[in-house]
Design a protein around this motif. Structure first.
Motif, PDB file in Angstrom:
ATOM      1  N   GLY A   1       0.823  -1.210   0.000  1.00 17.09           N
ATOM      2  CA  GLY A   1       0.000   0.000   0.000  1.00 17.09           C
ATOM      3  C   GLY A   1       0.853   1.255   0.000  1.00 17.09           C
TER       4      GLY A   1
ATOM      5  N   LYS B   1      -3.863   1.488  -3.306  1.00 14.27           N
ATOM      6  CA  LYS B   1      -3.848   0.122  -3.830  1.00 14.27           C
ATOM      7  C   LYS B   1      -3.673   0.237  -5.345  1.00 14.27           C
TER       8      LYS B   1
ATOM      9  N   ILE C   1      -6.486   4.021  -0.612  1.00 14.73           N
ATOM     10  CA  ILE C   1      -6.974   3.027   0.337  1.00 14.73           C
ATOM     11  C   ILE C   1      -8.079   3.626   1.191  1.00 14.73           C
TER      12      ILE C   1
END
Length: 415
Positions: free
Chosen positions: A176, A181, A265
């Motif tokens: 991450g 992502k 994310i």
């Protein structure tokens, strides 16, 4: 009792929100710092590598690249002063020096591991949404393919830039990196003469498929293992032929384009997200056709190769001067995303260690110097801001000898 439990749940949610906000702020600061550091390095970067010679090479066969001199703001070898002998108008032998300057010069004792440690941040830059291009330029036999594509299995200690970059992309994406992502896809093109081939496609007869650059197929990469298999299969189709420099010289340009999609994310983030592009390019040999024993079809190959390499040098110079790039060649059109203002370009200048190749090596170094001059021009225009406090240059003294260690048993890289 119910009120106390409800209050506890609310407090927990409040603490979680504060932690998420703190994390997002920290990730934003990390992104800004990372971008600032990359900006200081400039949009055009030029490095040189001298291919390792076999350990048993007689000293008199090796070229003299002069004393190792540090750069202005570097502890590494960055300046090269090559003595050259010539006859003057009286017929007397005189020695002149040719001077070249790069961001860093890698000597014969340095490995692919040393190379990647220096350039790995460019892969991370593509993960941050930038357009990045890395290419290797040099004559046949100077170690371009070895530096970019070498892949040892199961020993990966001397893998080239491409397999190491793949591993880094997947490893970093899984963590991450910078709060995102990722999705990764690849296109693989070969430019041979004036034809563009899509190496991810084959015809029913097994022949390579020509394509328009904009219509190249793209393949989603789900894992490192699958990515390596796809790339190995595609690059095995590359055109090569025998010259007096190499028994299997690459006669085409190979372009791997990784497109890196990103999503925050934190789903509440309002940040505008841009995909990144990473081009890794193994250029065809840059030697003059006559010097390579070429004739017929090979002569036409050599002419086309040098025409496209000349266009590439002009494009880099235009980037440095801030003038318009003329995308007048299939190679430039394929590299267009990474040859525009705001993109990052790294040129690896590859040279042979042998005295017999010195004249061609100097021609290669001259092209690299032109790119270095373009970098300096861009810095003068203010495109590459320096740190607010300029570091004090280290003492400029010669480094260790540029000769390879006799104890070295590293095999010579392939072209």
């Amino acid at each position: 009792m119910a009120k106390d439990l409800s209050a506890t749940v609310d407090e927990q949610k409040t603490r979680e929100k504060l932690l998420r906000d703190d994390l997002e702020q920290e990730q934003r600061r990390s992104r800004e710092l990372f971008r600032e550091i990359q900006s200081m390095k400039g949009n055009i970067r030029v490095m040189c590598r001298i291919r390792p010679a076999p350990a048993d090479t007689p000293q008199e066969e090796l070229a003299d690249f002069g004393p190792r001199e540090r750069g202005e703001y570097s502890n590494h070898w960055a300046k090269m002063c090559i003595p050259q002998e010539r006859k003057d108008f009286k017929g007397d032998i005189v020695t002149e020096s040719r001077n070249f300057s790069f961001e860093r010069i890698f000597g014969q004792e340095e490995s692919n591991d040393d190379i990647f440690n220096e350039v790995s941040d460019l892969a991370e830059l593509a993960l941050s949404g930038k357009n990045v291009g890395v290419f290797a330029y040099g004559q046949t036999g100077s170690g371009k393919t070895y530096t970019l594509s070498n892949q040892g299995s199961p020993d990966t200690s001397n893998d080239g830039i491409i397999p190491r970059t793949l591993a880094l992309l997947f490893e970093t994406a899984e963590k991450g990196f910078l709060g995102y992502k990722y999705s990764i896809s690849v296109s693989i093109l070969e430019i041979y003469l004036d034809n563009v081939y899509d190496l991810l496609q084959t015809s029913p007869t097994g022949e390579k498929v020509t394509t328009m650059i904009e219509g190249a197929s793209s393949f989603a990469l789900e894992s490192l293992e699958a990515a390596q298999e796809i790339i190995n299969m595609a690059t095995g189709m590359r055109a090569s032929s025998s010259t007096n420099k190499n028994a299997a010289s690459s006669r085409s340009h190979l372009i791997l384009t990784f497109k890196i999609g990103r999503e925050p994310i934190n789903t509440t983030s309002q940040e505008q997200v841009k995909d990144g592009i990473l081009n890794l390019i193994d250029l065809a040999g840059s030697e003059r056709p006559a010097a390579s024993g070429m004739g017929g079809q090979q002569l036409q190959e050599g002419k086309k190769i040098n025409q496209s390499l000349l266009s590439l040098n002009r494009a880099i110079a235009a980037l440095g001067q801030g003038t318009q790039v003329a995308y007048d060649d299939p190679l430039l059109r394929a590299l267009r995303p990474c040859l525009t203002a705001g993109s990052k370009t790294l040129m690896f200048v590859m040279v042979s260690p042998f005295k017999r190749d010195l004249s061609v090596s100097i021609q290669t170094l001259e092209k690299g110097q032109e790119a270095t001059n373009a970098k300096l021009a861009a810095a003068r225009r203010g495109n590459n801001p320096r740190p607010s406090k300029t570091p004090t240059p280290p003492p400029r003294r010669p480094l260790a000898s540029s000769r390879p260690s006799p104890a070295s048993n590293r095999p010579p890289p392939r072209s």
